[in-house]
Design a protein around this motif. Structure first.
Motif, short mmCIF file in Angstrom:
data_model
loop_
_atom_site.label_atom_id
_atom_site.label_comp_id
_atom_site.label_asym_id
_atom_site.label_seq_id
_atom_site.Cartn_x
_atom_site.Cartn_y
_atom_site.Cartn_z
N ASN A 1 0.86 -1.06 0.20
CA ASN A 1 0.08 0.08 0.24
C ASN A 1 0.98 0.94 0.25
O ASN A 1 1.03 2.00 0.82
CB ASN A 1 -0.77 0.16 1.37
N TRP B 1 -6.90 -2.96 -9.88
CA TRP B 1 -5.13 -3.76 -9.69
C TRP B 1 -4.36 -4.87 -10.51
O TRP B 1 -3.17 -5.11 -11.20
CB TRP B 1 -4.61 -3.79 -8.80
N SER C 1 -8.31 -4.95 -3.81
CA SER C 1 -7.28 -4.08 -4.51
C SER C 1 -7.89 -5.01 -5.78
O SER C 1 -7.53 -4.52 -7.69
CB SER C 1 -6.37 -3.66 -4.72
N PRO D 1 -1.15 -0.65 -4.52
CA PRO D 1 -1.83 -1.31 -3.23
C PRO D 1 -1.09 -2.61 -2.96
O PRO D 1 -0.42 -3.59 -1.88
CB PRO D 1 -2.67 -2.25 -3.54
N TYR E 1 -4.84 -8.65 -0.93
CA TYR E 1 -4.75 -8.30 -2.34
C TYR E 1 -6.23 -7.76 -2.71
O TYR E 1 -6.77 -6.92 -3.90
CB TYR E 1 -4.21 -8.94 -2.81
#
Length: 825
Positions: free
Chosen positions: A97, A387, A383, A111, A380
């Motif tokens: 992050n 991402w 995100s 992230p 994760y």
């Protein structure tokens, strides 16, 4: 010492020096004018968590080491001559992050902690003056992983200066589509940025001996595209192929010329090799059927945490190679760039993996599908949607020229997080409890029934469809590289084969599902099946030898790692072939007997019979039904020592690849065991302990080919210290490993007693970590004192910048000290 490479028009600087660090949230630190004079100076790579003490207030899943928020600042000069050029900062990994500012201007957020990223600094720099870059890493969610991830800027950072007309970052892609012993085609796709009239691309290929063996020229006709791909096809005669035994490396030097002047130049290391996969016959490297003797590896380096110097990985990989390992799965994330460079040079085949979770999170504390919401464990998956494509492509773009990489993996045991998959298998249903075992039995239902059960449970899958996400990931890989297959580690392949998940994969990886090899091959013969996660047990390798359609396995794990613990004070997982200090464990020796069959060997390990998994019945050693030997992740706590209670019945276990092995106690034969009659390849004795010498002699064709001896040790008398090298490079990065062992008056290793040892260093070098290898040791890694385990421990010594002698004294109370001298140049 600042290292820098300067090619025509391109300057790449080591950006690891001169940083200031503060642990704790200081939001005002992003301002360029902030006063950081009270902050601590650090050199990157840097992992702040491994510097701290273990505490049961942190999470066992991440090794009982704290997280937090860390800030980094660096002030640096940019030459006035760089104005008008592009100045870029490259991070190979920040966990996690991260946010980055330059001169107070926010550049971006990232992230994921395992993929590389870059920022263009050009518009915000003071050319000819001072500039300040600031990095924040937020690991306040300190249980965000199922293993130890580290904290901070734990990988290398570079500052790159370029002309306007240049080769794009990761813009050179080299493949070798046709390879024979006589000739190889080397195909290069080079992406240029901002090409103008008169732009020419020139490439020269240099062989492993430094000779120019091919060259090519391409005139670039500018078009409206900012990024323009040019292809150069070259022929290399009598190529020196890259393989696991001879990892020959070539170098391509690509130059961009405008008006006859070189404005950019970059070097790309590559290997000439061919790979082929056959669903019936296995894996072929350069046309030769090659078995994958693989291990899974997490990215921590034991006492150095996640900021692992190259020399630490080099030692670990060398020991794995010595044991016969030739392949690595980077579980469960991309490794550092330098790790892959080592694999290229040392001859390892690599499965490069990207994610452990997608949209649906895993329960880090309980190591299964999410059982409870916990803010501290969120990782994760939050995100992933925004991402995943960028992070996957960042991995592929950075890594695709490495000859070591033979496949891409898009994920690990993702089915955990989709309830419909588990429901369909039926293993955990009440009516099947106690009747079938997930690991040892084929699916309890026919393929037709499995499909019907899956259809009935699909509504439980929730918002996301696993197969759709898997298809996206595979497509993103193939947009950048079609020269390698895509795989994933499937924990429920009996359902994944028909759910659409396996359709997205070129190779179907099985996680602990050896029992399903025949089932999968029978129902889906067109799909290659590979053991992508297996126990460090003989049965796993035996299946490879018996089934030509299985090209190999990746055992869990090659090296013990930190994290994935549910009990204090256990800091890590002990399923590996090496411990966290890189010392060989008994199962390393066991696997060597069949991974290195051409090297005759025997190994002796012992344990009190009452502590073992065996009984003595009518003079024969048999497995104890009340405490059977594990066939999964564990290995009995046997040890290469001959120190037990007088007359104590002792279990002796031999590993051998000789036809027969005879055991002697003080010269008396205790009998012969034949390898062919030992189904589990474990040669067993029960012996009343008697001090002296225990010796094993291995014979093949009636001739002695190997032997090993254990001797009873007395009380510790001295400390023995051996360094793995005699010198260090004065570059501030190089490392040496000091292996410490207590010995008795006769020099026999003392493995049955432990004591604290102290390290004293003279010269420009520093102790960056101590470790005794025990997963139950929670002593500080950053210390000049280390309590031994089985009488031994390790210290990692890192070079300074000043040439000269280095002397390390290793002392322990009441014992003769050891002195290790090294020369630093």
């Amino acid at each position: 010492m600042m290292s820098m490479s300067v090619n025509a028009g391109r300057r790449v600087e080591d950006f690891n020096r001169g940083w200031k660090f503060n642990l704790g949230n200081v939001p005002e630190a992003k301002a360029a004018a902030f006063d950081d004079s009270g902050w601590r100076g650090v050199k990157l790579p840097h992992d702040w968590s491994v510097e701290l003490s273990f505490t049961n207030n942190a999470g066992g899943c991440t090794a009982w080491l704290p997280g937090g928020i860390g800030w980094y600042r660096k002030t640096f000069m940019v030459p006035a001559a760089s104005q008008g050029k592009t100045v870029r900062v490259d991070f190979d990994g920040v966990y996690n992050n991260s946010d980055v500012w330059i001169n107070g201007r926010h550049l971006g957020h990232r992230p994921y902690g395992y993929t590389p990223f870059s920022y263009d600094l050009s518009e915000h720099l003071d050319y000819g003056g001072e500039n300040t870059i600031v990095v924040k890493a937020d690991r306040s969610r300190f249980m965000d992983s199922r293993w130890y991830p580290g904290s901070g800027i734990y990988r290398n950072v570079k500052l790159v200066t370029l002309n306007k007309v240049r080769i794009k970052q990761h813009g050179v892609f080299i493949t070798t589509p046709e390879v024979t012993s006589k000739c190889a085609i080397v195909q290069m796709d080079v992406t240029l940025e901002n090409a103008v009239d008169g732009t020419v691309l020139k490439t020269v290929v240099i062989d492993p001996a430094g000779n120019q063996v091919a060259d090519g020229l391409c005139e670039v006709v500018p078009d409206e595209l900012t990024h323009q791909v040019s292809r150069i096809t070259l022929h290399v005669s009598t190529p020196r192929l890259w393989d696991v035994d001879s990892p020959n490396l070539y170098k391509a030097v690509s130059s961009v010329l405008v008006g006859g002047q070189v404005v950019d130049e970059c070097e790309t290391v590559f290997g000439i090799r061919s790979i082929r996969y056959d669903a019936e016959e296995g894996f072929f490297l350069n046309g030769k059927n090659t078995l994958l003797k693989g291990v899974c590896l997490h990215h921590d380096g034991g006492c150095v945490g996640a900021a692992v110097p190259d020399g630490v990985w080099e030692r670990r990989l060398r020991i794995l190679k010595e044991g016969g390992c030739n392949a690595i799965r980077t579980a469960h994330n991309p490794p550092s760039e330098e790790f892959l460079d080592l694999c290229d040079r040392m001859g390892f085949l690599v499965q490069d993996e990207i994610f452990d979770e997608w949209f649906n999170p895993k329960d880090k504390k309980n190591n299964f599908e999410l059982k409870e919401e916990d803010e501290r464990t969120l990782g994760y998956s939050e995100s992933y949607g925004a991402w995943a494509e960028r992070d996957l492509k960042a991995m592929v773009l950075r890594d695709r020229n490495h000859p070591c990489i033979i496949m891409w993996s898009t994920g690990n045991e993702i089915e955990w997080t989709y309830p419909g998959y588990a429901d369909a298998t039926g293993y955990w249903l009440p009516e099947n409890k106690g009747k079938i075992d997930y690991y040892w039995d084929e699916p309890p239902y026919s393929l037709v029934e499995l499909k019907q059960r899956f259809l009935e449970s699909k509504e439980r899958q929730g918002k996301f469809v696993l197969a759709h996400q898997a298809a996206d990931l595979s497509r993103w890989v193939k947009e950048l590289d079609t020269s390698r297959p895509v795989t994933a580690n499937l924990v429920m392949p009996s359902v994944s084969h028909f759910s659409g998940y396996a359709d997205t994969l070129d190779i179907v990886g099985y996680s602990y599902r050896t029992v399903n090899y025949d089932w999968g091959h029978r129902h889906y013969p067109e799909k290659m099946i590979l053991g992508t996660e297996n126990w460090v047990q003989w049965e796993e390798w035996k299946a490879v030898l018996e089934k030509p359609f299985i090209p190999g396995i990746f055992v869990w794990t090659g090296i013990n790692y930190m994290g994935e613990s549910a009990e204090w004070p256990k800091r890590g997982n002990s399923s590996g072939m090496l411990d966290t200090a890189g010392f060989k464990r008994p199962n390393w020796w066991f696997f060597k007997t069949f991974w290195q069959e051409s090297e005759p060997m025997v190994y002796i390990a012992t344990q009190p019979l009452n502590d073992s998994n065996y009984l003595l019945e009518n003079g024969i050693v048999v497995e104890n039904p009340a405490r059977p030997r594990t066939r999964k992740w564990g290995w009995p706590e046997v040890s290469p020592r001959w120190n037990h209670g007088a007359g104590e019945m002792t279990y002796v276990e031999l590993y051998s690849n000789c036809e027969e092995t005879e055991l002697f106690l003080n010269g008396r034969s205790l009998g012969v065991r034949e390898l062919a009659t030992s189904e589990d390849r474990l040669l067993k004795w029960a012996v009343p302990f008697e001090a002296g010498e225990l010796k094993a002699v291995g014979r093949t064709d009636g001739k002695e080919t190997a032997s090993r001896t254990l001797r009873t040790a007395g009380r510790p008398a001295a400390v023995s210290a051996v360094a793995d090298r005699s010198g260090l490079r004065a570059d501030g990065c190089d490392v040496a490993h000091l292996e410490i062992q207590m010995v008795d008056a006769n020099g026999i290793p003392v493995r049955h007693m432990d004591q604290s040892v102290r390290f004293t260093i003279e010269g420009d070098a520093r102790n960056i970590g101590v470790d005794n290898g025990s997963d139950r040791s929670v002593q500080d890694f950053q210390s000049d004192v280390c309590e031994t385990h089985e009488g031994r421990c390790l210290m990692v010594l890192q070079a300074g910048d000043a040439p000269g002698p280095i002397q390390v004294t290793v002392s322990a109370e009441g014992l003769a000290s050891a002195v290790v001298a090294l020369e630093q140049n």
